[in-house]
Structures are given as C-alpha cells and as structure tokens.
Enzyme design. Structure first.
Site, mmCIF file in Angstrom:
data_model
loop_
_atom_site.group_PDB
_atom_site.id
_atom_site.type_symbol
_atom_site.label_atom_id
_atom_site.label_comp_id
_atom_site.label_asym_id
_atom_site.label_seq_id
_atom_site.Cartn_x
_atom_site.Cartn_y
_atom_site.Cartn_z
ATOM 1 C CG MET A 92 39.882 43.782 46.151
ATOM 2 S SD MET A 92 40.402 45.205 45.168
ATOM 3 C CE MET A 92 41.664 45.858 46.252
ATOM 4 C CG ASN A 109 40.358 45.269 36.145
ATOM 5 O OD1 ASN A 109 39.505 45.031 37.008
ATOM 6 N ND2 ASN A 109 41.393 46.056 36.383
ATOM 7 C CG HIS A 111 42.781 50.854 37.387
ATOM 8 N ND1 HIS A 111 43.188 50.201 38.524
ATOM 9 C CD2 HIS A 111 43.457 52.030 37.366
ATOM 10 C CE1 HIS A 111 44.086 50.943 39.162
ATOM 11 N NE2 HIS A 111 44.259 52.051 38.477
ATOM 12 C CG ASP A 147 45.909 48.122 37.703
ATOM 13 O OD1 ASP A 147 44.948 47.353 37.569
ATOM 14 O OD2 ASP A 147 46.273 48.574 38.798
HETATM 15 C C1 GRF Z 1 35.793 50.195 41.583
HETATM 16 O O1 GRF Z 1 36.225 51.500 41.817
HETATM 17 C C2 GRF Z 1 36.625 49.529 40.510
HETATM 18 O O2 GRF Z 1 37.068 50.420 39.535
HETATM 19 C C3 GRF Z 1 37.797 49.011 41.307
HETATM 20 O O3 GRF Z 1 37.247 48.573 42.516
HETATM 21 C C4 GRF Z 1 36.041 49.294 42.791
HETATM 22 C C5 GRF Z 1 34.960 48.273 42.961
HETATM 23 O O4 GRF Z 1 33.755 48.845 43.367
HETATM 24 N N1 GRF Z 1 38.504 48.008 40.566
HETATM 25 P P1 GRF Z 1 32.425 47.998 43.253
HETATM 26 O O5 GRF Z 1 32.652 46.718 44.072
HETATM 27 O O6 GRF Z 1 32.159 47.713 41.832
HETATM 28 O O7 GRF Z 1 31.364 48.870 43.892
#
Ligand code: GRF
Length: 231
Positions: A92, A109, A111, A147
């Site tokens: 994040m 990445n 998304h 993104d």
């Molecule tokens: C996922 O939905 C991913 O696409 C987004 O953040 C979420 C992460 O989930 N970028 P996790 O930590 O992999 O369970």
C-alpha cells in the site's frame, strides 16, 4: 533449473503472497519467492512467509522522512538479496519514479479490477456503483502512474445480480490467486516482456486468463463465447 529470485512486497494479509509461494514451489516454475518485504511489522503475510521458510524484512515507512529515502532502502534491500523480479501483492505504498525506473520490466502488481476501469481503492464498490456485469483483476507492469502500467494478464468474473462488496471481493480474490502465479510465470519465463512501453506476449492464447462462468442455463449465447475457465 531454479526459478528467478523473486521478492514480494506486502502491507497486509498476504493471500496473494501465499498463492505465489505455493506456485514457486512447483518444480519447473520459473520464479521462486526468496524474500518478502513489508512496510508494516504487523502484516499477517510476514508470518506466512516465515512459516514457509522465506526471508522477511520490515522497512517501516514511518522511519523515513520522505518517499525517496524509503525507496532507496527498499531498493538496496532487494538488490542485496539478489532479487531479480519484484511482485507487489497488496503493497500500500506509492513507489517513486526513480525506484520504478530501476526495476523497469521486472516489477509487477496485481490490482482488483479490470484496468483501466476502477483504479485506486475500493474497486469492488466502484464496480457495483458503476453497475458493470463483468469485473475482475489485472496483473500489470508497474510504471510511475498509479494502476496504469502495461497489462500482462486479466481474469474476468461475472457480477451476480445479488452481489455485494464482500461477496464480489471474495470472488475476485479467488481469481487473483489463479491469475497472479500464471502472470508471474509469463514474466519470469520471458513469455511476457516490456518492450517500448508495451507488453509483448509469446505463446499466449487470446483466451488465456479469461475466467468466465460456463454458459448460463437457457442462454441463447453459444458456449464458444462464454467459454469455461482456461487458467
Ligand atoms: C488484493 O485484492 C490485491 O489485488 C490488492 O490488495 C489485495 C491484497 O490482498 N492489491 P492480499 O494481501 O494478497 O490478501
């Protein structure tokens, strides 16, 4: 031959990390996860990595005055560990153009939307508000714009008429866990490459990555259109 040394950057749960770790253990898979970095010490995904015997590092962004300092440490950490490919999995933090340039073509990445629709956060809410009937997830090369990098692979899931944010998120997450390892294998094996700002794919069928329900009962649409999952 062992797969490419791959680092995964996380901030939280780590369910995509788990999918990548599992895929990387399969013999012949062209990437293996050898380092997990989190910007949060309390990210549950760190435990997953430790339990899998994978090295972890915490680089707390709050210890840095600016993004450049954080990204420099991140870059040094990845390079010191011999990392060749980097996957963002629920990481994040925005990355600086300098960091992104240093990993061009080797930084991907996932998304939770069919980009370029629904960038940013709360993508499932955005999809429901827009009333789309098809939603999904995207793996893309990372560029300096959020993104917006060149798309490597996408999986589509139908939006059930009764779907709410939670059920749709669960549905898309399942697709993410199938899509991300596959997309990583494309990049690590060189079947998906970044060339002149675009993705060049070799040996990938048009329908690969398209994940749809079988033809709905009574539908006049042929099953060629609504094909079964190919991933
Ligand atoms: C996922 O939905 C991913 O696409 C987004 O953040 C979420 C992460 O989930 N970028 P996790 O930590 O992999 O369970």
């Amino acid at each position: 031959m062992a797969g490419l040394n791959t680092g995964v950057l996380i901030s939280g749960r780590g369910s995509n990390l788990r999918a990548l770790i599992e895929a990387g253990r399969a013999s012949g898979f062209p990437a293996r996860i050898t380092l997990v970095v989190s910007n949060r010490a309390d990210a549950p995904g760190l435990r997953l990595a430790t339990d899998a015997g994978i090295a972890t590092r915490v680089i707390d962004h709050r210890d840095y005055a600016d993004r450049d300092g954080f990204d420099r440490t991140l870059d040094e950490t990845l390079r010191a560990a011999g990392i060749e490919l980097v996957c963002l999995a629920g990481f994040m933090r925005l990355l600086t153009p300098g960091f992104v340039a240093g990993w061009q073509g080797r930084l991907i990445n996932i998304h939770p939307s069919l980009l370029p629709c629904f960038k940013g956060l709360r993508t499932h809410r955005q999809a429901l508000d827009a009333g789309v009937r098809i939603h999904g997830c995207t793996v893309h090369f990372v560029t300096a714009d959020l993104d917006a990098g060149p798309i490597i692979a996408q999986a589509a899931v139908p939006v059930a008429p009764a779907a709410d944010e939670e059920s749709l998120a669960a549905r898309v997450l399942e697709a993410e866990h199938r899509l991300y390892p596959w997309a990583l294998s494309l990049v690590a094996s060189g079947r998906a490459r970044l060339e002149n700002g675009r993705v060049r794919l070799d040996g990938v069928a048009a329908s690969d990555g398209i994940l749809m329900e079988p033809t709905p009962a009574g539908s006049p649409v042929s099953s060629d259109v609504f094909g079964a999952a190919r991933l």
